[in-house]
Write an enzyme that holds these catalytic residues in place. Sequence first.
Site, short mmCIF file in Angstrom:
data_model
loop_
_atom_site.label_atom_id
_atom_site.label_comp_id
_atom_site.label_asym_id
_atom_site.label_seq_id
_atom_site.Cartn_x
_atom_site.Cartn_y
_atom_site.Cartn_z
CE LYS A 55 1.09 -7.63 -0.97
NZ LYS A 55 0.56 -7.96 0.36
CB ALA A 73 -4.91 -5.71 2.13
CG ASP A 74 1.79 -5.35 2.82
OD1 ASP A 74 2.08 -6.45 2.32
OD2 ASP A 74 2.48 -4.78 3.68
CB THR A 75 -0.74 -5.86 7.78
OG1 THR A 75 -2.10 -5.92 7.33
CG2 THR A 75 -0.71 -5.41 9.24
N GLY A 110 -2.75 -1.21 4.90
CA GLY A 110 -3.13 -0.46 3.71
C GLY A 110 -3.91 -1.37 2.78
#
Length: 191
Positions: A55, A73-75, A110
Amino acid sequence: MNLAYPLILGSKSPRRKEILEKAGFQFTAEAKDTEETYPSDLPLKEVAAFLAEKKAKAFLADKKYADKIILTADTTVLIDNQLLEKPQDAIEAFAMLKKLSGRKHQVVSGFCLLHKGEIIKFSDETIVHFSTMEDEIIHEYIKNHQPFDKAGAYGIQEGIGLTHIDKLEGSYFTVMGLPIHLVYKALRALK
């Protein structure tokens, strides 16, 4: 916290925006559409940071971001060595929540910082313990909260997240989608 450069939150998530606001950051939100794919051989615990980096890289080509700090961010949700992504529909959401019911699972968030062409990525993990959820409670949650934009089909800050999480081992905000304690340290370290 005052930063030397403008901060851009590269996310459409209202939860990440809320966390940053409550932490006192001044920022603007501006997401770039990015395909959320990853290599099939990537260790599952690394997927969130990989996607956060992907991203961030979407901002690299545009020179208007050269003097800014980009935060992406990513989850991900992991159980039984399986990644539970965003559910496609109510049937998939129900299956995910049924799998999580009465068990513990891992949430990995992250995040990535892009600054002056340099990319730094981090991740944090929290273990979430769910109590047993009756089928009717799961159906009601899906109907009322439409959790189709959430990995694992739930949000910690609403519905069953509030009523059926017995214990956390780690950060609440990591489960919500942004490990703000690490974001804060990483932003302070930027020159």
